[in-house]
Design a protein around this motif. Structure first.
Motif, mmCIF file in Angstrom:
data_model
loop_
_atom_site.group_PDB
_atom_site.id
_atom_site.type_symbol
_atom_site.label_atom_id
_atom_site.label_comp_id
_atom_site.label_asym_id
_atom_site.label_seq_id
_atom_site.Cartn_x
_atom_site.Cartn_y
_atom_site.Cartn_z
ATOM 1 N N GLU A 1 0.820 -1.218 0.000
ATOM 2 C CA GLU A 1 0.000 0.000 0.000
ATOM 3 C C GLU A 1 0.850 1.264 0.000
ATOM 4 O OE1 GLU A 1 -2.632 -0.461 3.332
ATOM 5 O OE2 GLU A 1 -3.629 -2.191 2.415
ATOM 6 N N SER A 2 2.100 1.160 0.447
ATOM 7 C CA SER A 2 2.986 2.324 0.459
ATOM 8 C C SER A 2 3.317 2.798 -0.959
ATOM 9 C CB SER A 2 4.287 1.998 1.195
ATOM 10 O OG SER A 2 5.141 1.179 0.392
ATOM 11 N N GLY A 3 3.210 1.903 -1.928
ATOM 12 C CA GLY A 3 3.548 2.235 -3.306
ATOM 13 C C GLY A 3 5.032 2.142 -3.595
ATOM 14 N N ALA A 4 5.847 1.842 -2.594
ATOM 15 C CA ALA A 4 7.293 1.766 -2.774
ATOM 16 C C ALA A 4 7.752 0.416 -3.326
ATOM 17 C CB ALA A 4 8.000 2.042 -1.451
ATOM 18 N N PHE A 5 6.923 -0.599 -3.174
ATOM 19 C CA PHE A 5 7.274 -1.949 -3.608
ATOM 20 C C PHE A 5 6.377 -2.386 -4.753
ATOM 21 C CE2 PHE A 5 8.827 -1.624 0.657
ATOM 22 C CZ PHE A 5 9.989 -2.383 0.683
ATOM 23 N N GLU A 6 6.938 -3.213 -5.615
ATOM 24 C CA GLU A 6 6.144 -3.797 -6.692
ATOM 25 C C GLU A 6 5.099 -4.722 -6.067
ATOM 26 O OE1 GLU A 6 6.345 -3.293 -10.045
ATOM 27 O OE2 GLU A 6 7.797 -1.735 -9.602
ATOM 28 N N PRO A 7 3.868 -4.660 -6.559
ATOM 29 C CA PRO A 7 2.867 -5.597 -6.042
ATOM 30 C C PRO A 7 3.337 -7.035 -6.265
ATOM 31 C CG PRO A 7 1.836 -3.889 -7.351
ATOM 32 C CD PRO A 7 3.320 -3.750 -7.544
ATOM 33 N N ARG A 8 3.099 -7.850 -5.302
ATOM 34 C CA ARG A 8 3.531 -9.249 -5.342
ATOM 35 C C ARG A 8 2.466 -10.061 -4.621
ATOM 36 N NH1 ARG A 8 8.271 -11.906 -6.064
ATOM 37 N NH2 ARG A 8 9.555 -10.029 -6.192
ATOM 38 N N GLU A 9 2.251 -11.261 -5.084
ATOM 39 C CA GLU A 9 1.286 -12.136 -4.436
ATOM 40 C C GLU A 9 1.740 -12.433 -3.007
ATOM 41 O OE1 GLU A 9 -0.393 -16.606 -5.101
ATOM 42 O OE2 GLU A 9 -0.132 -15.348 -6.871
ATOM 43 N N SER A 10 0.803 -12.471 -2.107
ATOM 44 C CA SER A 10 1.112 -12.726 -0.704
ATOM 45 C C SER A 10 1.776 -14.093 -0.538
ATOM 46 C CB SER A 10 -0.167 -12.683 0.132
ATOM 47 O OG SER A 10 0.124 -13.068 1.466
#
Length: 122
Positions: free
Chosen positions: A48-57
């Protein structure tokens, strides 16, 4: 649960490394574990911070000892250099990516959650 404001996020581009031609990128999130009910909440807040690439949990993943992560030594060096933290080898860790060009890991130690994501395009 608290959101992205409850953590410190460091983002480094290639110009912040010894050689900008290495094309390295690094993002580190650090938070007090008391701010999140569990690893999953911390992981979600980093997304949610937007700093990391979305990744599956990765959950429900079983943690490993940090020292068992193939690139633990490199992670430890950069965490110490850029964030001032040095995880013990016995810290709990959940690997997210383990390649020569991409290393990403969640670490929990002494009441601190860390998410480390490094990559190179070189």
């Amino acid at each position: 649960m608290r959101g992205p404001e409850a953590m410190k996020i460091l983002s480094l581009d290639p110009y912040e490394f010894e050689s900008s031609s290495s094309e390295e990128f690094l993002v580190i999130a650090i938070a007090n574990a008391k701010q999140f009910p569990d690893w999953g909440a911390f992981f979600q807040a980093t997304i949610e911070s937007g700093a990391f690439e979305p990744r599956e949990s990765p959950f429900p993943a079983q943690p490993i000892a940090f020292q068992d992560f193939e690139y633990a030594d490199a992670v430890r060096i950069y965490l110490q250099r850029y964030a001032g933290v040095v995880p013990e080898g016995t810290a709990s860790a959940i690997p997210l990516a383990c390649e020569w060009y991409e290393q990403e890991i969640l670490i929990e130690e002494r009441g601190t959650f860390i998410r480390y994501a490094w990559e190179t395009t070189a």
